[in-house]
Design a protein around this motif. Structure first.
Motif, PDB file in Angstrom:
ATOM      1  N   ALA A  58     118.083 -41.511  61.982  1.00  0.00           N
ATOM      2  CA  ALA A  58     117.665 -42.839  61.535  1.00  0.00           C
ATOM      3  C   ALA A  58     116.313 -42.799  60.828  1.00  0.00           C
ATOM      4  O   ALA A  58     115.940 -43.743  60.156  1.00  0.00           O
ATOM      5  N   PHE A  59     115.586 -41.691  60.965  1.00  0.00           N
ATOM      6  CA  PHE A  59     114.267 -41.570  60.358  1.00  0.00           C
ATOM      7  C   PHE A  59     114.351 -41.017  58.944  1.00  0.00           C
ATOM      8  O   PHE A  59     115.184 -40.165  58.643  1.00  0.00           O
ATOM      9  N   ASP A  60     113.435 -41.482  58.103  1.00  0.00           N
ATOM     10  CA  ASP A  60     113.346 -40.994  56.729  1.00  0.00           C
ATOM     11  C   ASP A  60     112.399 -39.805  56.615  1.00  0.00           C
ATOM     12  O   ASP A  60     112.521 -38.997  55.697  1.00  0.00           O
ATOM     13  N   ALA A  61     111.429 -39.745  57.514  1.00  0.00           N
ATOM     14  CA  ALA A  61     110.427 -38.683  57.479  1.00  0.00           C
ATOM     15  C   ALA A  61     109.993 -38.367  58.900  1.00  0.00           C
ATOM     16  O   ALA A  61     110.243 -39.139  59.828  1.00  0.00           O
ATOM     17  N   HIS A  62     109.324 -37.224  59.053  1.00  0.00           N
ATOM     18  CA  HIS A  62     108.887 -36.770  60.366  1.00  0.00           C
ATOM     19  C   HIS A  62     107.493 -36.181  60.238  1.00  0.00           C
ATOM     20  O   HIS A  62     107.243 -35.377  59.347  1.00  0.00           O
ATOM     21  N   LEU A  63     106.586 -36.598  61.115  1.00  0.00           N
ATOM     22  CA  LEU A  63     105.240 -36.035  61.173  1.00  0.00           C
ATOM     23  C   LEU A  63     105.025 -35.479  62.574  1.00  0.00           C
ATOM     24  O   LEU A  63     105.407 -36.118  63.559  1.00  0.00           O
ATOM     25  N   THR A  64     104.439 -34.301  62.644  1.00  0.00           N
ATOM     26  CA  THR A  64     104.188 -33.658  63.926  1.00  0.00           C
ATOM     27  C   THR A  64     102.787 -34.009  64.416  1.00  0.00           C
ATOM     28  O   THR A  64     101.822 -33.937  63.660  1.00  0.00           O
ATOM     29  N   LYS A  65     102.696 -34.431  65.681  1.00  0.00           N
ATOM     30  CA  LYS A  65     101.406 -34.768  66.285  1.00  0.00           C
ATOM     31  C   LYS A  65     100.662 -33.498  66.665  1.00  0.00           C
ATOM     32  O   LYS A  65     101.309 -32.522  67.033  1.00  0.00           O
ATOM     33  N   PRO A  66      99.371 -33.488  66.618  1.00  0.00           N
ATOM     34  CA  PRO A  66      98.545 -34.595  66.128  1.00  0.00           C
ATOM     35  C   PRO A  66      98.652 -34.688  64.610  1.00  0.00           C
ATOM     36  O   PRO A  66      98.619 -33.681  63.902  1.00  0.00           O
ATOM     37  N   VAL A  67      98.822 -35.902  64.137  1.00  0.00           N
ATOM     38  CA  VAL A  67      98.994 -36.146  62.708  1.00  0.00           C
ATOM     39  C   VAL A  67      97.624 -36.191  62.046  1.00  0.00           C
ATOM     40  O   VAL A  67      96.736 -36.902  62.492  1.00  0.00           O
ATOM     41  N   ASP A  68      97.490 -35.414  60.990  1.00  0.00           N
ATOM     42  CA  ASP A  68      96.216 -35.454  60.285  1.00  0.00           C
ATOM     43  C   ASP A  68      96.312 -36.431  59.112  1.00  0.00           C
ATOM     44  O   ASP A  68      97.396 -36.718  58.597  1.00  0.00           O
ATOM     45  N   TYR A  69      95.192 -36.920  58.720  1.00  0.00           N
ATOM     46  CA  TYR A  69      95.094 -37.914  57.661  1.00  0.00           C
ATOM     47  C   TYR A  69      95.761 -37.448  56.365  1.00  0.00           C
ATOM     48  O   TYR A  69      96.417 -38.227  55.682  1.00  0.00           O
ATOM     49  N   ARG A  70      95.615 -36.168  56.028  1.00  0.00           N
ATOM     50  CA  ARG A  70      96.192 -35.657  54.779  1.00  0.00           C
ATOM     51  C   ARG A  70      97.711 -35.787  54.756  1.00  0.00           C
ATOM     52  O   ARG A  70      98.304 -36.091  53.729  1.00  0.00           O
ATOM     53  N   SER A  71      98.353 -35.570  55.904  1.00  0.00           N
ATOM     54  CA  SER A  71      99.815 -35.695  55.974  1.00  0.00           C
ATOM     55  C   SER A  71     100.260 -37.130  55.745  1.00  0.00           C
ATOM     56  O   SER A  71     101.234 -37.377  55.035  1.00  0.00           O
ATOM     57  N   VAL A  72      99.553 -38.061  56.348  1.00  0.00           N
ATOM     58  CA  VAL A  72      99.883 -39.483  56.166  1.00  0.00           C
ATOM     59  C   VAL A  72      99.644 -39.876  54.714  1.00  0.00           C
ATOM     60  O   VAL A  72     100.484 -40.540  54.090  1.00  0.00           O
ATOM     61  N   ARG A  73      98.544 -39.451  54.169  1.00  0.00           N
ATOM     62  CA  ARG A  73      98.209 -39.777  52.785  1.00  0.00           C
ATOM     63  C   ARG A  73      99.256 -39.217  51.815  1.00  0.00           C
ATOM     64  O   ARG A  73      99.700 -39.900  50.887  1.00  0.00           O
ATOM     65  N   ARG A  74      99.669 -37.979  52.023  1.00  0.00           N
ATOM     66  CA  ARG A  74     100.696 -37.347  51.186  1.00  0.00           C
ATOM     67  C   ARG A  74     102.013 -38.129  51.267  1.00  0.00           C
ATOM     68  O   ARG A  74     102.656 -38.393  50.243  1.00  0.00           O
ATOM     69  N   LEU A  75     102.395 -38.511  52.473  1.00  0.00           N
ATOM     70  CA  LEU A  75     103.625 -39.275  52.661  1.00  0.00           C
ATOM     71  C   LEU A  75     103.549 -40.615  51.931  1.00  0.00           C
ATOM     72  O   LEU A  75     104.476 -41.008  51.231  1.00  0.00           O
ATOM     73  N   LEU A  76     102.435 -41.307  52.066  1.00  0.00           N
ATOM     74  CA  LEU A  76     102.279 -42.600  51.409  1.00  0.00           C
ATOM     75  C   LEU A  76     102.293 -42.453  49.887  1.00  0.00           C
ATOM     76  O   LEU A  76     102.851 -43.288  49.192  1.00  0.00           O
ATOM     77  N   ARG A  77     101.678 -41.385  49.366  1.00  0.00           N
ATOM     78  CA  ARG A  77     101.725 -41.138  47.914  1.00  0.00           C
ATOM     79  C   ARG A  77     103.150 -40.930  47.448  1.00  0.00           C
ATOM     80  O   ARG A  77     103.534 -41.405  46.380  1.00  0.00           O
ATOM     81  N   GLU A  78     103.943 -40.199  48.222  1.00  0.00           N
ATOM     82  CA  GLU A  78     105.345 -39.961  47.862  1.00  0.00           C
ATOM     83  C   GLU A  78     106.131 -41.266  47.837  1.00  0.00           C
ATOM     84  O   GLU A  78     106.943 -41.487  46.945  1.00  0.00           O
ATOM     85  N   VAL A  79     105.877 -42.135  48.792  1.00  0.00           N
ATOM     86  CA  VAL A  79     106.576 -43.410  48.876  1.00  0.00           C
ATOM     87  C   VAL A  79     106.217 -44.289  47.675  1.00  0.00           C
ATOM     88  O   VAL A  79     107.075 -44.900  47.058  1.00  0.00           O
ATOM     89  N   VAL A  80     104.945 -44.345  47.346  1.00  0.00           N
ATOM     90  CA  VAL A  80     104.482 -45.164  46.234  1.00  0.00           C
ATOM     91  C   VAL A  80     105.038 -44.638  44.904  1.00  0.00           C
ATOM     92  O   VAL A  80     105.389 -45.399  44.018  1.00  0.00           O
ATOM     93  N   ALA A  81     105.175 -43.325  44.802  1.00  0.00           N
ATOM     94  CA  ALA A  81     105.663 -42.710  43.568  1.00  0.00           C
ATOM     95  C   ALA A  81     107.143 -43.000  43.305  1.00  0.00           C
ATOM     96  O   ALA A  81     107.597 -42.931  42.171  1.00  0.00           O
ATOM     97  N   GLU A  82     107.884 -43.318  44.329  1.00  0.00           N
ATOM     98  CA  GLU A  82     109.342 -43.563  44.175  1.00  0.00           C
ATOM     99  C   GLU A  82     109.624 -44.893  43.553  1.00  0.00           C
ATOM    100  O   GLU A  82     108.985 -45.800  43.464  1.00  0.00           O
TER     101      GLU A  82
END
Length: 82
Positions: A58-82
């Protein structure tokens, strides 16, 4: 709450008490108003460690804890780019 609020993105901890994140994700997916919502799993393990799990579909993406800021930022950039 996700159905009423209709967020663009939801981060769900897979190991939440009472209702596991994968169950919450599936309930959100089952609501037609949730179409287009990006669901991101937060877990203490990587999907590469365990292979593809049926309960994580059911998930579109997966982040492994502890989540670092760069991973969240990269994911958000990918979403915005679509």
């Amino acid at each position: 709450a996700a159905v009423a609020f209709r967020p663009h993105i939801v981060f769900l901890d897979v190991g939440m008490p009472k209702l596991a994140g994968n169950e919450a994700a599936q309930r959100i997916r089952d609501q037609s108003s949730a179409n287009g919502t990006l669901l991101v799993a937060l877990a203490g393990w990587s999907p590469r460690d365990l292979g593809v799990r049926a309960d994580m579909r059911a998930f579109d993406a997966h982040l492994t804890k502890p989540v670092d800021y760069r991973s969240v930022r990269r994911l958000l950039r990918e979403v915005v780019a679509e």
